[in-house]
Design a protein around this motif. Structure first.
Motif, PDB file in Angstrom:
ATOM      1  N   ASP A  58      -8.476   3.392 -21.855  1.00 46.08           N
ATOM      2  CA  ASP A  58      -7.951   3.899 -20.586  1.00 46.08           C
ATOM      3  C   ASP A  58      -7.207   2.802 -19.831  1.00 46.08           C
ATOM      4  N   VAL A  61      -3.745   2.300 -21.303  1.00 43.29           N
ATOM      5  CA  VAL A  61      -2.825   3.379 -20.918  1.00 43.29           C
ATOM      6  C   VAL A  61      -2.288   3.141 -19.511  1.00 43.29           C
ATOM      7  N   LEU A  62      -3.171   2.797 -18.574  1.00 45.44           N
ATOM      8  CA  LEU A  62      -2.764   2.603 -17.181  1.00 45.44           C
ATOM      9  C   LEU A  62      -1.917   1.346 -17.015  1.00 45.44           C
ATOM     10  N   ARG A  65       1.595   2.259 -18.287  1.00 51.95           N
ATOM     11  CA  ARG A  65       2.318   3.096 -17.316  1.00 51.95           C
ATOM     12  C   ARG A  65       2.712   2.264 -16.093  1.00 51.95           C
ATOM     13  N   THR A 213      -1.150  10.213 -16.143  1.00 47.58           N
ATOM     14  CA  THR A 213      -1.620   9.835 -17.486  1.00 47.58           C
ATOM     15  C   THR A 213      -2.927  10.534 -17.853  1.00 47.58           C
ATOM     16  N   HIS A 216      -4.014  11.507 -21.300  1.00 42.83           N
ATOM     17  CA  HIS A 216      -4.201  10.445 -22.296  1.00 42.83           C
ATOM     18  C   HIS A 216      -5.452   9.623 -22.025  1.00 42.83           C
TER      19      HIS A 216
END
Length: 390
Positions: A58, A61-62, A65, A213, A216
């Protein structure tokens, strides 16, 4: 009769041209993106990603982004800064068509113009320094488009943060020695208003973008986002306090009475802005008194389903509304020009010891009220919990 009176009172108000509205709004959007995103990443996102509740997948992903978002804020800042500089050129001296002011040679002549009599620095030189810093900040952020650079997102964001802040702070430096205390305080409160506002609005926009997001992220991402919203709530409250105090000073300087809010062009534009900001504050209060207590209860009772729904579906919907209101505020800003006092023929505002004492008391009362808001939100969160969990 009332219409005729209003027309007479607002006769001194100059409606901004379309290019002025677009360039000034765009510039503040660019500042909000760069300042708000970097400050929010440093104070909210980065610390939340480092907590024990953040899964590595996680967090990655962040971060990815965030890196793309920061890179695009650099692009927006660069473009908006160029058009804002051209707008300054168009408004300088006797003025010129905005299309002519876009020419590089016109901009060069403006930046190289000699200092005015009594000035310690040429205005053009100050804006040259500002735009060198702006280009540096934008280039730092744009570098995040490069995959190899994205691995250093933390360092890049932290390096861009002071540069982004310097872009607006440099513009607030006076080129002549202020004549009195008020002249010293005006840029201080003005820059406080800008920085706090851009952190608030830019932070909201970043978090809304990151909330996209959710498809995901894992089922446990609600814990990470609960911490993120909690941290940003504290940042937002500080911004609200700073915007309120600085806004009261600026309003007092330019508005001589309550009635001028609807009898002058400046006042009407300011009134619209105040209504929009009130909407932002109301949405923030809804978050603090309704959503955050539910998030805390879900977190305390390990209700991961509710937590995920609240933090990544319900909360972002409210924040989207705040972002829309924030953009509307920035659209109104170019219309707040001149002074309601000048339009209405009111005397110039002059500060006094009584005013400063009243302002200090008001600031203390505001700080107490914001602290009480945070404590009330905590109390609501504990309501209904077992005594052991509370």
């Amino acid at each position: 009769m009332h219409t005729a009176s209003l027309a007479a009172t607002t006769a001194g108000y100059a409606m901004p041209q379309l290019w002025r509205i677009l360039t000034k709004t765009g510039y503040f959007i660019g500042l909000s993106g760069a300042i708000g995103a970097t400050v929010t990443y440093a104070t909210t996102v980065r610390p939340a990603l480092r907590t024990a509740t953040a899964r590595s997948e996680d967090a990655e992903v962040l971060r990815r982004r965030t890196a793309h978002y920061l890179a695009w804020t650099g692009v927006v800042l660069l473009v908006a800064g160029y058009f804002q500089l051209a707008a300054r050129v168009a408004r300088a001296g006797k003025g010129m068509p905005f299309g002519d002011a876009l020419a590089p040679d016109r901009i060069r002549d403006y930046l190289q113009a000699p200092a005015a009599k009594g000035a310690w620095m040429a205005q053009g030189t100050l804006y040259l320094v500002q735009n060198v810093v702006l280009v540096t900040a934008a280039a730092t952020l744009i570098a995040l488009f490069v995959p190899a650079v994205r691995r250093q997102t933390d360092r890049i964001a932290l390096a861009a943060l002071p540069l982004a802040l310097a872009v607006t702070l440099i513009a607030g430096v006076p080129t002549t020695t202020p004549a009195d205390l008020d002249a010293w305080l005006n840029p201080v409160f003005g820059q406080t208003h800008i920085v706090a506002g851009t952190v608030w609005l830019g932070g909201l926009a970043l978090l809304v973008a990151l909330a996209g997001t959710r498809k995901h992220l894992g089922d446990g991402a609600g814990l990470l986002w609960a911490e993120t919203w909690r941290r940003f709530g504290l940042v937002a409250m500080v911004c609200v306090g700073a915007v309120t105090v600085s806004g009261l000073w600026l309003s007092w300087k330019h508005v001589g009475g309550i009635s001028q809010l609807w009898t002058t062009g400046y006042g009407i534009a300011l009134l619209v802005k105040l209504l929009l900001v009130s909407g932002l504050v109301t949405a923030g209060a809804f978050n603090q008194f309704w959503l955050m207590p539910r998030i805390v209860r879900a977190r305390t009772t390990d209700d991961t389903t509710s937590l995920l729904h609240l933090t990544l579906r319900h909360f972002p919907k409210v924040v989207w509304g705040e972002v829309i209101l924030g953009v509307a505020v920035l659209v109104v800003v170019p219309f707040i020009s001149g002074s309601a006092r000048t339009e209405a023929g009111s005397p110039k505002a002059v500060s006094s010891g009584t005013l400063f004492a009243s302002g200090a008391a008001l600031a203390i009362a505001l700080a107490v009220s914001l602290y009480a808001t945070a404590k009330a939100s905590d109390a609501l969160a504990r309501r209904g919990l077992p005594s052991s969990a509370a």
